[in-house]
Design an enzyme around this catalytic site. Structure first.
Site, PDB file in Angstrom:
ATOM      1  N   ASP A   1       0.853  -1.186   0.000  1.00 46.87           N
ATOM      2  CA  ASP A   1       0.000   0.000   0.000  1.00 46.87           C
ATOM      3  C   ASP A   1       0.890   1.237   0.000  1.00 46.87           C
ATOM      4  O   ASP A   1       1.742   1.393   0.869  1.00 46.87           O
ATOM      5  CB  ASP A   1      -0.896  -0.009   1.242  1.00 46.87           C
TER       6      ASP A   1
ATOM      7  N   LYS B   1      -4.088  -7.549   3.765  1.00 50.20           N
ATOM      8  CA  LYS B   1      -5.014  -6.495   3.355  1.00 50.20           C
ATOM      9  C   LYS B   1      -5.597  -6.777   1.978  1.00 50.20           C
ATOM     10  O   LYS B   1      -4.871  -6.995   1.019  1.00 50.20           O
ATOM     11  CB  LYS B   1      -4.286  -5.145   3.346  1.00 50.20           C
TER      12      LYS B   1
ATOM     13  N   ASP C   1      -1.325  -0.467  -4.488  1.00 54.09           N
ATOM     14  CA  ASP C   1      -2.628   0.073  -4.871  1.00 54.09           C
ATOM     15  C   ASP C   1      -2.533   1.513  -5.367  1.00 54.09           C
ATOM     16  O   ASP C   1      -3.329   1.968  -6.181  1.00 54.09           O
ATOM     17  CB  ASP C   1      -3.635  -0.042  -3.730  1.00 54.09           C
ATOM     18  N   HIS C   2      -1.558   2.257  -4.866  1.00 52.15           N
ATOM     19  CA  HIS C   2      -1.313   3.639  -5.275  1.00 52.15           C
ATOM     20  C   HIS C   2       0.044   4.028  -4.726  1.00 52.15           C
ATOM     21  O   HIS C   2       0.747   3.201  -4.123  1.00 52.15           O
ATOM     22  CB  HIS C   2      -2.403   4.585  -4.754  1.00 52.15           C
TER      23      HIS C   2
ATOM     24  N   HIS D   1      -2.803  25.568  -8.383  1.00 51.22           N
ATOM     25  CA  HIS D   1      -4.110  25.225  -8.932  1.00 51.22           C
ATOM     26  C   HIS D   1      -5.094  25.113  -7.772  1.00 51.22           C
ATOM     27  O   HIS D   1      -4.749  24.629  -6.686  1.00 51.22           O
ATOM     28  CB  HIS D   1      -4.004  23.893  -9.678  1.00 51.22           C
TER      29      HIS D   1
ATOM     30  N   CYS E   1      -7.179   3.706  -1.468  1.00 53.04           N
ATOM     31  CA  CYS E   1      -7.150   2.274  -1.165  1.00 53.04           C
ATOM     32  C   CYS E   1      -8.294   1.464  -1.773  1.00 53.04           C
ATOM     33  O   CYS E   1      -8.110   0.659  -2.680  1.00 53.04           O
ATOM     34  CB  CYS E   1      -7.115   2.083   0.349  1.00 53.04           C
TER      35      CYS E   1
END
Length: 530
Positions: free
Chosen positions: A39, A126, A310-311, A248, A78
């Site tokens: 993760d 997980k 996952d990221h 931004h 997640c």
């Protein structure tokens, strides 16, 4: 309604299928699959010869397998990311909008399909792809993202050193690495047929910060001196930040609610980053232990090993930590594969996590459920068998985000050298991001207001893949309905509950004013958002 129909259709389609090219026709000949996913690992850390951190297990995989250098999460948070991964479908198809809204419990994932193909499956650690998990605060923050306030939702990112130079086991995730090796030796070694072993590791996700209250987020980067020795401190960089008055508007909101708009010393930033890299080293050691276990039982030669995340993790780039943005640190994930016949190669073509479902089906010689959004990676893993299918792979990646810490839906198209990020209803509502990653890998020079012709082309291409303004409106309607239902169910407990979520410090500065903003938001029409 259309998205709901699409979801129902996709699930029903799993009852049918088309044949994949089989790797083996007999159950005993089929390769095993070991999938280790962590993760929050930044994909840019993998496959580099001059890396900031020693990752011996991943380095070993890169020397003996395929590294996909441009792999992206389909939703950089997640549960929605993992929902896409386990279903092979984009977020807007499954409506897995936030950390609370994932897949149904009985969804026919690739693990189910591998079981049907004769695989013994062992899932540990997980998973986080089904609905109903994470904190109440997390879901409420996602539902109220369009409310006209900007409340801090996270603790200040903080480095924490524990233990000493002999402290190897900082994370509780080691119990899953141990369990995986135990399963390999006691069960996997004795199986005559193929197996899937899935191990989900929470590291290098930051740790929770209890002093932030009962609904604390995770803003602590914790490691030990042992793992810090894996980091080359001379290569730890201090990221360049754009002045806040030039940011931004979406980025500023991200930084504000993530508690990153106050002053940080260089030492604070440096330590967050080096501790994060040390956490990646500990993650790598768990992967190494699992791979050693596979070799010890003699089944490594007939096993595909996949490693991904996952990221990513912002680790103070762009004045942020955590994920939830389309910047490379957040959306770019590692993907390394070893296995029988897999060449040693680094692939620059884009890939995405939804590609793993059809890839697993091909390895198993199983059917591809119709309607999958991903495309098999086997042309890269078995080019002598699947090489003629390279032209079927798309030249783009689609990612989207609808959760907390961002005040409107985000949609990313990565193709060629460009990354395009549209927000909400599109350029007519708010200026998009456009980056030329070949010239600006750190994404410091936004071309969204300069390259109007490229913006127009990229936006047209994005709309051909997803009617993103309609998706954004659908999410806004879902958010209002979900919040209203939650509020009604709480009854008299609502006032206390809403005041003590992760935003409690800012909420309590003006509780009546903040509630008024919520009431105003609930009265708005989803089809008439500014």
């Amino acid at each position: 309604m259309l998205l709901t129909i699409a979801l129902q259709f996709s699930i029903l389609c799993f009852l049918k299928g088309r044949n994949a090219l089989p790797i083996g026709n007999d159950t005993q000949q089929k390769p095993n699959i070991v999938f280790v996913i962590c993760d929050s690992m930044d994909g840019r850390l993998v496959g580099n010869k001059d890396n900031v951190v020693k990752l011996p297990a991943l380095d070993g995989m890169t020397k003996n397998g395929v590294v996909f250098r441009n792999t992206y999460s389909n939703n950089p948070i997640c549960c929605p990311s993992r929902s896409a991964l386990w279903s092979g479908l984009h977020t807007h198809v499954t409506q897995s909008w936030n950390n609370h809204k994932g897949l149904p419990q009985e969804y026919p994932t690739w693990a189910v399909k591998l079981q049907e193909a004769g695989y013994t499956t062992e899932i540990m650690g997980k998973t986080d792809y089904t609905s109903g998990h994470h904190t109440v605060s997390n879901r409420v923050e996602a539902w109220t993202r369009a409310v006209n306030f900007t409340l801090r939702q996270e603790g200040r990112p903080t480095p924490l050193l524990v233990g000493n130079s002999s402290t190897k086991r900082v994370s509780r995730d080691w119990r899953f690495a141990d369990k995986a090796v135990e399963w390999l030796k006691e069960t996997g070694a004795k199986l005559e047929g193929p197996f899937l072993l899935y191990v989900g590791i929470n590291l290098p996700h930051p740790y929770s910060t209890p002093e932030e209250g009962e609904n604390a987020g995770a803003s602590t980067f914790k490691t030990s001196p042992y793992w810090l020795d894996f980091v080359d401190k001379s290569k730890v960089t201090i990221p360049q930040w754009i002045p806040m008055n030039e940011m931004h508007s979406v980025d500023f909101y991200d930084s504000k609610v993530k508690n990153c708009t106050s002053n940080f010393t260089r030492d604070e930033i440096f330590n967050v980053r080096q501790y994060y890299y040390a956490m990646c080293a500990e993650t790598d050691a768990m992967l190494g232990q699992i791979m050693d276990g596979l070799r010890e039982i003699g089944k490594d030669k007939n096993s595909y090993v996949f490693f991904s995340s996952d990221h990513g993790e912002m680790a103070m780039e762009h004045r942020q930590f955590y994920k939830m943005t389309m910047y490379e640190a957040s959306s770019h994930v590692p993907l390394v594969v070893t296995g029988p016949g897999v060449p040693n190669h680094q692939i620059d073509d884009v890939a995405q996590l939804i590609d793993l479902f059809p890839t697993f089906m091909d390895i198993a010689g199983a059917v591809h459920p119709p309607g999958l959004n991903g495309t098999s990676l086997m042309p890269f893993l078995q080019p002598h068998v699947y090489g003629n299918k390279l032209e079927e792979r798309p030249d783009y990646v689609l990612s989207q985000y609808h959760g907390c810490n961002v005040n409107m839906s985000s949609f990313m198209l990565r193709t060629g050298k460009y990354k395009y990020v549209a927000y909400g209803n599109g350029p007519s509502q708010i200026q998009p991001h456009l980056f030329d990653l070949s010239q600006d890998p750190d994404e410091l020079h936004d071309l969204g207001g300069v390259k109007k012709d490229i913006v127009e082309q990229m936006d047209e291409r994005l709309r051909s893949l997803i009617d993103y303004p309609s998706v954004a409106r659908e999410v806004d309607a879902y958010n209002r309905a979900s919040f209203q239902e939650w509020r009604d169910n709480l009854g008299e407990q609502y006032e206390h509950t809403v005041a003590n979520l992760r935003w409690w410090m800012d909420w309590q500065k003006d509780p009546e004013g903040n509630q008024a903003y919520i009431d105003q938001w609930l009265k708005q029409s989803s089809g008439n958002l500014d």
